[in-house]
Design a protein around this motif. Sequence first.
Motif, short mmCIF file in Angstrom:
data_model
loop_
_atom_site.label_atom_id
_atom_site.label_comp_id
_atom_site.label_asym_id
_atom_site.label_seq_id
_atom_site.Cartn_x
_atom_site.Cartn_y
_atom_site.Cartn_z
N CYS A 271 13.09 94.88 -31.59
CA CYS A 271 13.63 93.80 -31.32
C CYS A 271 13.20 93.31 -29.90
CB CYS A 271 14.99 93.50 -31.73
SG CYS A 271 16.25 94.46 -30.86
N GLY A 272 14.20 92.18 -29.49
CA GLY A 272 13.83 91.75 -28.18
C GLY A 272 14.76 92.50 -27.09
N VAL A 273 15.82 93.31 -27.65
CA VAL A 273 16.86 94.12 -26.80
C VAL A 273 16.11 95.11 -26.19
CG1 VAL A 273 18.72 95.60 -26.75
CG2 VAL A 273 18.74 93.49 -28.24
N PHE A 274 15.25 95.68 -26.57
CA PHE A 274 14.51 96.81 -26.06
C PHE A 274 13.67 96.59 -25.07
CE2 PHE A 274 16.56 98.43 -29.84
CZ PHE A 274 17.37 99.17 -29.40
N PRO A 275 12.54 95.80 -25.12
CA PRO A 275 11.81 95.24 -24.05
C PRO A 275 12.66 94.69 -23.05
CG PRO A 275 11.17 93.90 -26.22
CD PRO A 275 12.14 95.06 -26.58
N ALA A 276 13.58 93.93 -23.33
CA ALA A 276 14.35 93.40 -22.05
C ALA A 276 15.28 94.48 -21.28
CB ALA A 276 15.34 92.50 -22.83
N HIS B 199 28.82 82.92 -32.26
CA HIS B 199 27.66 83.87 -32.18
C HIS B 199 26.66 83.33 -32.29
CE1 HIS B 199 26.94 83.79 -36.55
NE2 HIS B 199 26.05 84.40 -36.43
N GLY B 200 26.42 82.24 -33.07
CA GLY B 200 25.14 81.65 -33.23
C GLY B 200 24.87 80.88 -31.89
N ILE B 201 25.70 80.20 -31.20
CA ILE B 201 25.46 79.52 -29.96
C ILE B 201 24.89 80.37 -28.89
CG2 ILE B 201 26.33 77.84 -28.48
CD1 ILE B 201 26.19 76.79 -31.42
N PHE B 202 25.71 81.68 -28.76
CA PHE B 202 25.57 82.38 -27.69
C PHE B 202 23.98 83.21 -27.84
CE2 PHE B 202 30.01 81.68 -26.57
CZ PHE B 202 29.84 82.09 -25.37
N ARG B 203 23.80 83.43 -29.24
CA ARG B 203 22.65 84.22 -29.55
C ARG B 203 21.53 83.20 -29.16
NH1 ARG B 203 23.28 87.32 -34.76
NH2 ARG B 203 24.22 88.79 -33.22
N ALA B 204 21.40 81.76 -29.59
CA ALA B 204 20.44 81.10 -29.30
C ALA B 204 20.34 81.09 -27.48
CB ALA B 204 20.89 79.78 -29.84
N ALA B 205 21.26 81.16 -26.91
CA ALA B 205 21.10 80.97 -25.43
C ALA B 205 20.43 82.20 -25.04
CB ALA B 205 22.53 80.81 -24.85
N ALA B 206 20.83 83.38 -25.45
CA ALA B 206 20.14 84.80 -25.16
C ALA B 206 18.83 84.64 -25.71
CB ALA B 206 20.90 85.94 -26.17
N LEU B 207 18.51 84.09 -26.71
CA LEU B 207 17.07 84.15 -27.09
C LEU B 207 15.96 83.32 -26.25
CD1 LEU B 207 17.32 83.61 -31.06
CD2 LEU B 207 16.36 85.68 -29.96
N ALA C 239 8.42 78.83 -23.66
CA ALA C 239 9.84 79.48 -23.98
C ALA C 239 10.53 78.84 -24.84
CB ALA C 239 10.29 79.78 -22.60
N ILE C 240 11.00 77.48 -24.78
CA ILE C 240 11.72 76.78 -25.88
C ILE C 240 11.20 76.94 -27.11
CG2 ILE C 240 12.87 74.56 -26.23
CD1 ILE C 240 12.57 73.91 -23.32
N THR C 241 9.75 76.89 -27.20
CA THR C 241 9.35 76.62 -28.61
C THR C 241 9.54 78.19 -29.42
OG1 THR C 241 7.72 74.99 -27.69
CG2 THR C 241 7.21 76.23 -29.76
N GLU C 242 9.21 79.18 -28.37
CA GLU C 242 9.27 80.53 -28.78
C GLU C 242 10.72 80.72 -29.30
OE1 GLU C 242 7.42 84.65 -27.30
OE2 GLU C 242 9.37 84.00 -26.15
N SER C 243 11.72 80.40 -28.51
CA SER C 243 13.14 80.74 -28.70
C SER C 243 13.55 80.02 -29.76
CB SER C 243 14.08 80.67 -27.64
OG SER C 243 14.00 79.18 -27.51
N VAL C 244 13.21 78.80 -30.13
CA VAL C 244 13.63 77.81 -31.33
C VAL C 244 12.98 78.72 -32.59
CG1 VAL C 244 13.40 75.74 -32.55
CG2 VAL C 244 14.03 75.78 -29.93
N ARG C 245 11.77 79.01 -32.43
CA ARG C 245 11.32 79.50 -33.69
C ARG C 245 11.97 80.96 -34.07
NH1 ARG C 245 6.45 79.82 -31.79
NH2 ARG C 245 6.47 81.95 -31.16
N ASN C 246 12.15 81.55 -33.20
CA ASN C 246 12.84 83.03 -33.42
C ASN C 246 14.31 82.82 -33.89
OD1 ASN C 246 10.56 84.45 -32.49
ND2 ASN C 246 11.42 84.89 -30.24
N ALA C 247 15.03 81.82 -33.24
CA ALA C 247 16.23 81.56 -34.03
C ALA C 247 16.16 81.02 -35.33
CB ALA C 247 17.07 80.42 -32.87
N LEU C 248 15.19 79.98 -35.50
CA LEU C 248 15.24 79.48 -36.71
C LEU C 248 14.79 80.36 -37.90
CD1 LEU C 248 14.05 75.75 -35.85
CD2 LEU C 248 16.29 76.59 -36.57
#
Length: 390
Positions: free
Chosen positions: A50-55, A364-372, A202-211
């Motif tokens: 997931c994104g945690v490990f490359p970050a 958790h959804g709001i903070f996770r979207a910001a983290a993405l 970046a916005i497009t990718e994060s929105v796609r990952n969230a949705l």
Amino acid sequence: MQQLETLVREASELANGHRVIPLQVLTDNETEVARVLQICNACRYCEGFCGVFPAMTRRLEFGKNDVNFLANLCHNCGACLHACQYAPPHEFGVNVPQAMTKVRLDTYSQYAWPPALGGLYRRNGLTLSLAMTAGLALFLMLTVASTGSLWGAVDSNFYGIFPHNTLVGLFAPIFLFAVLALGMGVRKFWHEESPGPTSAPAITESVRNALTLKYLDGGHGDGCNNEDDRFTLLRRRFHHLTFYGFMLCFAATSVATLYHYALNMPAPYGYTSLPKLLGITGGLALVAGTAGLFYLNLRRHPLQQDAAQKPMDRGFIALLFVTGASGLALMLAKGTGALPLALCIHLGSVMALFATMPYGKFAHGIFRAAALLKWSIERRQPSRLQLGDD
């Protein structure tokens, strides 16, 4: 393998020596995340999960801001715990999902607005949620009973029970405060460690990952691990039903508001109208999704969750379930003597949901979207190691 074991052991000893705290004093939960990430940084077996490990690999040390960011980027899928050779009962005791879960609760509390209300996160449990729903519903029932009849033949327009302006006056302040409180909290979270300028990709990718809940696929497309470590996509699917069900219900209310004010078409609406179709579809999805999530929460392995947060998790799921189910019941009660009672129960559940929203699991959804979004921005920039900031 022996070389890897040696490297990881050195990382563990380094972490236990508290050198993982570069500038700021960390809480016990944050220190544990920093410790396990030092070990993970030496191993890197889970780098593609997931994104945690490359970050994580873009950092050599983990300060408070780094830990909070990575904890909220974690989706708690459990894949890394399933794959980790240093997980309990190993002496290193590496449990990334559980450590991250504890820090996420700390994050919500630390960034709560107003700050004095941050402690509400730890008391927002199942009993409180249901008690608040029951209390508000009872208050509305007594109000209706004092001015008319709580049970009896009525027409299909529930505005005859509670006028439209009264409902707006009840819900608008609660909803607006919830939006403001969550917005102020995530704003502070964002500015604690700004990843750099935002870009359209970046916005497009994060929105796609969230949705799409990309990081609930376990990194390999087979999904999360359930209580017996088998892979399953059920958590991802039930999350989708819950999220999109909630959004459809919100869309139904928004369209009905547009009909009322812009088109001068007040409720009630027919079963084939857009607000009704959105509401029915959303309600069914919300009930199915929350029932599934509650079932999975009951069966999940203790190592994959923080026992202290079970009441808050289940309280949020229960509120969403009652909101969806009572909305469907209200629709079925249209034109019957049960309409006043069904309306009071539904309004009580919605008010309880909005009242607890800024200080419950909804955050958790709001903070996770910001983290993405942070991760999508960060991964497009040179790492600290490349810049020589280590």
